[in-house]
Structure formats: C-alpha cells, structure tokens
Design an enzyme around this catalytic site. Sequence first.
Site, mmCIF file in Angstrom:
data_model
loop_
_atom_site.group_PDB
_atom_site.id
_atom_site.type_symbol
_atom_site.label_atom_id
_atom_site.label_comp_id
_atom_site.label_asym_id
_atom_site.label_seq_id
_atom_site.Cartn_x
_atom_site.Cartn_y
_atom_site.Cartn_z
ATOM 1 N N ASP A 23 0.804 -1.240 0.000
ATOM 2 C CA ASP A 23 0.000 0.000 0.000
ATOM 3 C C ASP A 23 0.830 1.280 0.000
ATOM 4 O O ASP A 23 0.506 2.237 0.714
ATOM 5 C CB ASP A 23 -0.944 0.008 1.211
ATOM 6 C CG ASP A 23 -1.987 -1.090 1.162
ATOM 7 O OD1 ASP A 23 -1.893 -1.956 0.264
ATOM 8 O OD2 ASP A 23 -2.885 -1.104 2.017
ATOM 9 N N LYS A 121 -6.917 -4.940 -3.047
ATOM 10 C CA LYS A 121 -7.652 -5.470 -1.895
ATOM 11 C C LYS A 121 -8.588 -4.422 -1.332
ATOM 12 O O LYS A 121 -8.406 -3.223 -1.579
ATOM 13 C CB LYS A 121 -6.661 -5.961 -0.837
ATOM 14 C CG LYS A 121 -5.806 -4.830 -0.322
ATOM 15 C CD LYS A 121 -4.706 -5.360 0.579
ATOM 16 C CE LYS A 121 -3.896 -4.261 1.179
ATOM 17 N NZ LYS A 121 -4.685 -3.261 1.934
ATOM 18 N N CYS A 166 -1.974 -2.620 7.494
ATOM 19 C CA CYS A 166 -1.838 -3.523 6.354
ATOM 20 C C CYS A 166 -0.548 -4.322 6.357
ATOM 21 O O CYS A 166 -0.539 -5.482 5.948
ATOM 22 C CB CYS A 166 -2.048 -2.751 5.058
ATOM 23 S SG CYS A 166 -3.766 -2.199 4.942
HETATM 24 C C1 VGL Z 1 -4.666 0.831 5.542
HETATM 25 C C2 VGL Z 1 -6.252 1.723 6.904
HETATM 26 C C3 VGL Z 1 -7.212 1.593 5.927
HETATM 27 C C4 VGL Z 1 -3.235 0.430 5.357
HETATM 28 C C5 VGL Z 1 -5.596 0.665 4.543
HETATM 29 O O1 VGL Z 1 -2.771 0.346 4.199
HETATM 30 O O2 VGL Z 1 -2.558 0.218 6.380
HETATM 31 N N1 VGL Z 1 -4.996 1.348 6.716
HETATM 32 N N2 VGL Z 1 -6.869 1.053 4.747
#
Ligand code: VGL
Length: 220
Positions: A23, A121, A166
């Site tokens: 991410d 995802k 994540c």
């Molecule tokens: C994430 C919160 C919501 C992350 C993704 O990548 O850690 N955190 N969506």
Amino acid sequence: MPFSRPFSPRVGADPGTALVIVDLQADFLPGGRLAVPDGHAIVPLANRLAASFRNVILSQDWHPPGHVSFASSHAGRAPFDRIELAYGPQVLWPDHCVQGSAGADFAPGLHVPHAQLIVRKGIHAGLDSYSTFYEADRVTPTGLTGFLRDRGIGTVYLLGLATDFCVAWSAVDAAGHGFATHVIDDACRAIDVGGSLAAARADMANAGVRFVSSGDIAED
Ligand code: VGL
Ligand code: ZN
C-alpha cells in the site's frame, strides 16, 4: 570491511523469496486522505530494496465509493471511530484509495518496473481488507497465497504502509500460512491510533514474524 555487518546481497536474488510492497499509495502519504506520518520517507528505500529482489509484488488498497470502512458511509460516525461489523471490529477511516482516484495511485517516485503482480484489496463494498492475503472476514482470499505457492516462493519480506494495519495483518497471515516472514522495519511507517502499533508488534512477534532492517538486505 566486507564482513563488518550482516549484509547479504543474495537475500533478494533467491527465486524462492519475494518482496511485498504494501500500500505505498498517494492517499497514505503526507497530503493524502489517510496520511501516515513520514510515509513519503520510505519511497527511496522501497525503490532501492525492490531493485535487489528478483520477485516483487505490490499491494494496492482499492476501495469502491461508499466502502464500508469509510466513516462517511455510517451516519453519525467520524473517522477513527470503532464499530462492530458482521465480520468483527472495524476502524472507520476517511474516504481513501477510491478505485481509479489519484489518491489510489502508487506513491509518486515509486519505481518498481519489474514488479510481477499487483494485488488489489478491499475491493468488496461491504468488507475491508488490511491483509494482502485475506480480507477482514479472514476467509475471502486475495489469491496471493496461491500465487506465491504456485511460484515456489516460501520466504516473504514486507515493507510499506501502514506498519500497524496492512503490513502487520499481511505479515501475520503470511507467517500463519507457513511463509518465512520478515518485516523490514525501517521501510515501514505506522498510523498508531489507540495503541495499534504496540498491539501490531505483539501480534507479529507472536506469529513468528522476524523484524529486519534494510541494511541487512541491500547496501546503502
Ligand atoms: C490501511 C487503513 C485503511 C493500510 C488501509 O494500508 O494500512 N490502513 N486502509
Ligand atoms: Zn483501506
């Protein structure tokens, strides 16, 4: 002094090893919609580390508009509130990483042309996914386990954002599925809401995840 530290140039060259970049997207950088403090600082490190791995996988948080994890989808709720959903507890977030939006793009300057797979995802409207392996109901797979096994990959290194969501959930799942799992600590940054970083570190340690530093993997 070639052996002055445990530098192993072979870590990423092993065909049975993969790097998962979690991410590393615009919305998680300072100025983004769910900014992780200092998140931009790991981009050069991610590029350098990725260049030393033969197998690189990128994950991309990729939510439809109105996603269940967005506070804006719940009347009277604010970002960072915690609620209970059918599959368990859910932290509510600002709208982020909406499919096709600029914020969902990879971080500016991320340069990983040899990445082999992008795992998207959080794609189901009613189900969040922190882990790159399983969505938050813990049973809906993203397909990454199958990809890694089919490719004969048994060792996984992770870096990215955010350490306490994540990255941690991905690492715990990887370890739980029998992958030798390493988190590259200095190549991650955390959100740290409500004690989440300490909890995530404990979860990872309990799952057998090993913490390493970028200097153990690739030269400065
Ligand atoms: C994430 C919160 C919501 C992350 C993704 O990548 O850690 N955190 N969506
Ligand atoms: Zn998300």
